[in-house]
Design a protein around this motif. Structure first.
Motif, PDB file in Angstrom:
ATOM      1  N   LEU A  44      47.123  40.139  47.641  1.00 13.93           N
ATOM      2  CA  LEU A  44      47.638  40.184  46.273  1.00 13.93           C
ATOM      3  C   LEU A  44      46.994  41.320  45.486  1.00 13.93           C
ATOM      4  O   LEU A  44      47.602  41.875  44.572  1.00 13.93           O
ATOM      5  CB  LEU A  44      47.369  38.848  45.572  1.00 13.93           C
ATOM      6  CG  LEU A  44      48.273  37.696  46.005  1.00 13.93           C
ATOM      7  CD1 LEU A  44      47.768  36.387  45.410  1.00 13.93           C
ATOM      8  CD2 LEU A  44      49.707  37.946  45.616  1.00 13.93           C
ATOM      9  N   ASP A  45      45.775  41.686  45.843  1.00 12.96           N
ATOM     10  CA  ASP A  45      45.083  42.772  45.163  1.00 12.96           C
ATOM     11  C   ASP A  45      45.755  44.102  45.420  1.00 12.96           C
ATOM     12  O   ASP A  45      45.617  45.043  44.648  1.00 12.96           O
ATOM     13  CB  ASP A  45      43.625  42.818  45.621  1.00 12.96           C
ATOM     14  CG  ASP A  45      42.786  43.747  44.763  1.00 12.96           C
ATOM     15  OD1 ASP A  45      43.093  43.847  43.553  1.00 12.96           O
ATOM     16  OD2 ASP A  45      41.849  44.361  45.289  1.00 12.96           O
ATOM     17  N   THR A  46      46.491  44.212  46.540  1.00 14.53           N
ATOM     18  CA  THR A  46      47.136  45.464  46.893  1.00 14.53           C
ATOM     19  C   THR A  46      48.642  45.433  46.660  1.00 14.53           C
ATOM     20  O   THR A  46      49.371  46.293  47.140  1.00 14.53           O
ATOM     21  CB  THR A  46      46.863  45.816  48.367  1.00 14.53           C
ATOM     22  OG1 THR A  46      47.239  44.718  49.188  1.00 14.53           O
ATOM     23  CG2 THR A  46      45.397  46.108  48.593  1.00 14.53           C
ATOM     24  N   ILE A 223      41.822  32.204  34.494  1.00 18.69           N
ATOM     25  CA  ILE A 223      41.456  32.558  33.115  1.00 18.69           C
ATOM     26  C   ILE A 223      40.722  33.893  33.071  1.00 18.69           C
ATOM     27  O   ILE A 223      41.043  34.781  32.273  1.00 18.69           O
ATOM     28  CB  ILE A 223      40.578  31.455  32.494  1.00 18.69           C
ATOM     29  CG1 ILE A 223      41.376  30.178  32.304  1.00 18.69           C
ATOM     30  CG2 ILE A 223      39.993  31.915  31.155  1.00 18.69           C
ATOM     31  CD1 ILE A 223      40.539  28.970  31.922  1.00 18.69           C
ATOM     32  N   SER A 224      39.735  34.035  33.953  1.00 14.78           N
ATOM     33  CA  SER A 224      38.912  35.239  33.952  1.00 14.78           C
ATOM     34  C   SER A 224      39.721  36.483  34.281  1.00 14.78           C
ATOM     35  O   SER A 224      39.650  37.489  33.567  1.00 14.78           O
ATOM     36  CB  SER A 224      37.759  35.074  34.957  1.00 14.78           C
ATOM     37  OG  SER A 224      36.983  36.252  35.021  1.00 14.78           O
ATOM     38  N   TRP A 225      40.492  36.433  35.359  1.00 14.85           N
ATOM     39  CA  TRP A 225      41.253  37.606  35.772  1.00 14.85           C
ATOM     40  C   TRP A 225      42.411  37.900  34.834  1.00 14.85           C
ATOM     41  O   TRP A 225      42.752  39.072  34.615  1.00 14.85           O
ATOM     42  CB  TRP A 225      41.756  37.422  37.199  1.00 14.85           C
ATOM     43  CG  TRP A 225      40.738  37.832  38.202  1.00 14.85           C
ATOM     44  CD1 TRP A 225      39.966  37.023  38.987  1.00 14.85           C
ATOM     45  CD2 TRP A 225      40.345  39.173  38.514  1.00 14.85           C
ATOM     46  NE1 TRP A 225      39.120  37.780  39.762  1.00 14.85           N
ATOM     47  CE2 TRP A 225      39.330  39.096  39.497  1.00 14.85           C
ATOM     48  CE3 TRP A 225      40.755  40.427  38.056  1.00 14.85           C
ATOM     49  CZ2 TRP A 225      38.726  40.233  40.038  1.00 14.85           C
ATOM     50  CZ3 TRP A 225      40.145  41.558  38.586  1.00 14.85           C
ATOM     51  CH2 TRP A 225      39.150  41.456  39.567  1.00 14.85           C
ATOM     52  N   ASN A 274      47.306  39.227  38.769  1.00 17.03           N
ATOM     53  CA  ASN A 274      45.865  38.965  38.624  1.00 17.03           C
ATOM     54  C   ASN A 274      45.582  37.479  38.456  1.00 17.03           C
ATOM     55  O   ASN A 274      44.639  36.943  39.052  1.00 17.03           O
ATOM     56  CB  ASN A 274      45.311  39.733  37.431  1.00 17.03           C
ATOM     57  CG  ASN A 274      45.059  41.188  37.748  1.00 17.03           C
ATOM     58  OD1 ASN A 274      44.954  41.577  38.906  1.00 17.03           O
ATOM     59  ND2 ASN A 274      44.973  42.017  36.718  1.00 17.03           N
ATOM     60  N   ALA A 275      46.377  36.819  37.613  1.00 15.14           N
ATOM     61  CA  ALA A 275      46.165  35.390  37.385  1.00 15.14           C
ATOM     62  C   ALA A 275      46.477  34.585  38.637  1.00 15.14           C
ATOM     63  O   ALA A 275      45.737  33.663  39.007  1.00 15.14           O
ATOM     64  CB  ALA A 275      47.026  34.910  36.214  1.00 15.14           C
ATOM     65  N   VAL A 276      47.579  34.925  39.311  1.00 19.80           N
ATOM     66  CA  VAL A 276      47.961  34.227  40.536  1.00 19.80           C
ATOM     67  C   VAL A 276      46.926  34.476  41.623  1.00 19.80           C
ATOM     68  O   VAL A 276      46.546  33.564  42.373  1.00 19.80           O
ATOM     69  CB  VAL A 276      49.360  34.675  41.006  1.00 19.80           C
ATOM     70  CG1 VAL A 276      49.666  34.133  42.397  1.00 19.80           C
ATOM     71  CG2 VAL A 276      50.420  34.216  40.015  1.00 19.80           C
ATOM     72  N   ARG A 277      46.458  35.717  41.731  1.00 19.32           N
ATOM     73  CA  ARG A 277      45.427  36.047  42.717  1.00 19.32           C
ATOM     74  C   ARG A 277      44.111  35.357  42.385  1.00 19.32           C
ATOM     75  O   ARG A 277      43.390  34.897  43.271  1.00 19.32           O
ATOM     76  CB  ARG A 277      45.216  37.562  42.755  1.00 19.32           C
ATOM     77  CG  ARG A 277      44.118  38.015  43.703  1.00 19.32           C
ATOM     78  CD  ARG A 277      43.762  39.467  43.488  1.00 19.32           C
ATOM     79  NE  ARG A 277      43.175  39.694  42.185  1.00 19.32           N
ATOM     80  CZ  ARG A 277      42.672  40.858  41.804  1.00 19.32           C
ATOM     81  NH1 ARG A 277      42.719  41.890  42.610  1.00 19.32           N
ATOM     82  NH2 ARG A 277      42.139  40.990  40.602  1.00 19.32           N
ATOM     83  N   GLY A 278      43.805  35.294  41.086  1.00 22.40           N
ATOM     84  CA  GLY A 278      42.529  34.741  40.677  1.00 22.40           C
ATOM     85  C   GLY A 278      42.360  33.274  41.024  1.00 22.40           C
ATOM     86  O   GLY A 278      41.245  32.840  41.321  1.00 22.40           O
TER      87      GLY A 278
END
Length: 305
Positions: A44-46, A223-225, A274-278
């Motif tokens: 997901l980061d890529t 929340i953080s991402w 980002n939220a889904v990955r986090g």
């Protein structure tokens, strides 16, 4: 009532909010948790680029040290602050929001010192997989030719190239944006986890509850991402800058140029990813950390009927 539950559970707590001494167990448990989070979250980061596992070997190889230090700094800083408030060992188990906030900030600063070079290498390797159509419009013929082949042959070659062309300071390109992302980001990472985990965990449970840890860790990560997305966009642009062109002079210049060309929405680009990955990354991180630390210590979760 809430403080009573926190004090009662802290005696048995094995997570990053603990106050008992477990420094010798932090590295293996954080290493296992970190590896799990990288494997789950890297595709997901890529998504923003191409090649799902491009550049994965470097963060996976370095995640053991990184997470061991970050979790260790948070735990030990919190324990130091708690003991500083009161010399009584029993009383020091009570955690305060100010202790959690300061411990998270210290962990965030330390994480930048360790993570900036790792993130830079990961970004540079990932960015090689996508075409630089906009950048190519202003490139010289030699740079365009370079763009057809990978600039970096791997992590080691990438490090050597950056140090040779940009100096040691080049390894910390985008460090200002990373500080603005990670210091508040870790505050919104550890603090929600500690309180959510305590709130979700049944009172009868005297050890880490896997479901509570997984849910609290995932929510804290989302929340953080999610909130870190604007500075993550700036950080990624600064770190990707320099492969073919040097477009930005610094954090403010990157923010200004990005806003002028693409508007305010550019800073929230990728917030869903980002939220889904986090969520799965952090859920795996905290669950792996808690369970591996529990296994190493030989503890067992005890649930009273």
């Amino acid at each position: 009532m809430f403080e009573e539950r926190m004090i009662r559970k802290t005696h048995h707590m094995t997570g990053p909010g603990q106050t008992s001494s477990c420094c010798q167990h932090l590295k293996p448990s954080a290493s296992l948790a970190g590896a799990a989070s990288v494997i789950i979250g890297h595709p997901l980061d890529t998504v923003k680029v191409f090649g799902f596992f491009k550049g994965m070997s470097f963060p996976l190889a370095s995640i053991a040290v990184y997470n061991s230090v970050v979790f260790g700094v948070f735990s030990n800083t919190q324990r130091f602050l708690s003991q500083h408030h009161c010399r009584d060992p029993e009383a020091s188990r009570s955690r305060t929001l100010s202790d959690l906030l300061l411990a998270s900030m210290v962990a965030g600063v330390v994480s930048v010192g360790l993570g900036a070079p790792v993130d830079l290498i990961k970004i540079r390797l990932q960015m090689q997989t996508q075409p630089f159509r906009e950048a190519n419009l202003a490139l010289k013929p030699r740079a365009v030719a370079l763009g057809k082949q990978p600039v970096y042959q791997g992590p080691v070659h990438c490090i050597a190239t950056i140090v040779r062309t940009e100096g040691l300071a080049g390894m910390y390109r985008g460090v200002g944006a990373m500080l603005l992302r990670d210091v508040p980001g870790y505050c919104l990472y550890f603090i929600p986890y500690v309180f959510l985990n305590d709130w979700i965990t049944p009172e009868a449970c005297t050890g880490p509850n896997p479901c509570a840890v997984w849910l609290a860790g995932g929510m804290a990560g989302a929340i953080s991402w999610g909130t870190a997305t604007p500075m993550d966009v700036v950080k990624s642009r600064l770190q990707a800058d320099g492969v073919y062109l040097n477009k930005y002079k610094g954090v403010l210049d990157c923010i200004s140029q990005s806003y002028q060309k693409e508007g305010l929405k550019v800073f929230f680009r990728g917030i869903t990813v980002n939220a889904v990955r986090g969520f799965p990354m952090s859920a795996a991180m905290f669950l792996g950390y808690e369970l591996s630390l529990q296994a190493i210590r030989g503890d067992h979760t005890v649930t009273n009927p």
